[in-house]
Motif scaffolding. Structure first.
Motif, mmCIF file in Angstrom:
data_model
loop_
_atom_site.group_PDB
_atom_site.id
_atom_site.type_symbol
_atom_site.label_atom_id
_atom_site.label_comp_id
_atom_site.label_asym_id
_atom_site.label_seq_id
_atom_site.Cartn_x
_atom_site.Cartn_y
_atom_site.Cartn_z
ATOM 1 N N ARG A 135 4.326 7.978 3.555
ATOM 2 C CA ARG A 135 5.221 7.914 4.327
ATOM 3 C C ARG A 135 5.680 6.481 4.690
ATOM 4 O O ARG A 135 4.755 5.621 4.800
ATOM 5 N N ALA A 136 6.821 6.070 4.571
ATOM 6 C CA ALA A 136 7.386 4.734 4.924
ATOM 7 C C ALA A 136 8.815 4.886 5.298
ATOM 8 O O ALA A 136 9.721 5.601 4.891
ATOM 9 N N GLN A 137 8.860 4.377 6.673
ATOM 10 C CA GLN A 137 10.122 4.444 7.286
ATOM 11 C C GLN A 137 10.138 3.291 8.246
ATOM 12 O O GLN A 137 9.382 2.630 8.719
ATOM 13 N N PRO A 138 11.538 2.732 8.860
ATOM 14 C CA PRO A 138 11.681 1.861 9.684
ATOM 15 C C PRO A 138 11.008 2.023 10.910
ATOM 16 O O PRO A 138 11.061 2.939 11.351
ATOM 17 N N ALA A 148 4.786 -6.035 -4.917
ATOM 18 C CA ALA A 148 4.133 -5.391 -3.656
ATOM 19 C C ALA A 148 5.026 -5.592 -2.228
ATOM 20 O O ALA A 148 5.060 -6.925 -1.980
ATOM 21 N N THR A 149 5.932 -4.708 -1.839
ATOM 22 C CA THR A 149 6.941 -5.016 -0.723
ATOM 23 C C THR A 149 5.951 -4.879 0.382
ATOM 24 O O THR A 149 5.356 -4.123 0.687
ATOM 25 N N ASP A 150 6.275 -5.886 1.274
ATOM 26 C CA ASP A 150 5.510 -5.879 2.648
ATOM 27 C C ASP A 150 5.680 -4.905 3.553
ATOM 28 O O ASP A 150 6.921 -4.026 3.387
ATOM 29 N N THR A 151 4.978 -4.640 4.522
ATOM 30 C CA THR A 151 5.334 -3.502 5.497
ATOM 31 C C THR A 151 5.973 -3.994 6.729
ATOM 32 O O THR A 151 6.047 -3.024 7.821
ATOM 33 N N THR A 152 6.383 -5.335 6.788
ATOM 34 C CA THR A 152 7.006 -5.816 8.285
ATOM 35 C C THR A 152 8.275 -4.984 8.437
ATOM 36 O O THR A 152 9.183 -4.746 7.889
ATOM 37 N N GLY A 153 8.263 -4.431 9.853
ATOM 38 C CA GLY A 153 9.297 -3.656 10.073
ATOM 39 C C GLY A 153 9.245 -2.196 9.926
ATOM 40 O O GLY A 153 10.218 -1.471 10.100
ATOM 41 N N LEU A 154 8.024 -1.615 9.030
ATOM 42 C CA LEU A 154 7.953 -0.472 8.705
ATOM 43 C C LEU A 154 6.843 0.151 9.266
ATOM 44 O O LEU A 154 5.949 -0.440 9.710
ATOM 45 N N ILE A 155 6.704 1.626 9.446
ATOM 46 C CA ILE A 155 5.712 2.430 9.508
ATOM 47 C C ILE A 155 5.406 3.017 8.367
ATOM 48 O O ILE A 155 6.088 3.820 7.571
ATOM 49 N N THR A 156 3.956 3.020 7.806
ATOM 50 C CA THR A 156 3.639 3.127 6.442
ATOM 51 C C THR A 156 2.384 3.826 6.502
ATOM 52 O O THR A 156 1.651 3.667 7.593
ATOM 53 N N GLY A 157 1.998 4.709 5.510
ATOM 54 C CA GLY A 157 0.651 5.167 5.523
ATOM 55 C C GLY A 157 0.467 6.533 4.787
ATOM 56 O O GLY A 157 1.494 7.388 4.720
#
Length: 92
Positions: free
Chosen positions: A53-56, A29-38
């Motif tokens: 969506r997953a983006q910096p 499970a890759t963490d979401t630190t520094g990302l916008i996800t959902g």
């Protein structure tokens, strides 16, 4: 439904079910630190398509990478693949 159609359908369903089961005990499970996800919805002619969506979180003009979901939808592994690609664009 004929006997042949039933056997073909159940065989395919069993194969798909087995294919989505975790192979290892622990799931990456890759963490979401520094990302916008959902979860997001993509409008189409007949309604909406669910997507992830997953983006910096910072920066702009990033390339778009489309990851096509499997028959069972955007499950946790597909979401993690998206986060891994997005992490490549995060400045350290």
């Amino acid at each position: 439904m004929t006997r042949r159609e039933f056997i073909a359908t159940t065989t395919l369903a069993t194969g798909f079910t087995l294919a989505v089961q975790p192979i290892a005990e622990s799931i990456i499970a890759t963490d979401t630190t520094g990302l916008i996800t959902g979860a997001v919805k993509i409008p189409v002619k007949d309604g909406e398509i669910p997507a992830y969506r997953a983006q910096p979180a910072t920066g702009k003009n990033f390339p778009i990478v489309l990851v096509i979901q499997e028959i069972f939808g955007v499950h946790q592994h597909i979401q993690d693949v998206c986060r891994r690609f997005a992490k490549l664009g995060v400045a350290e």
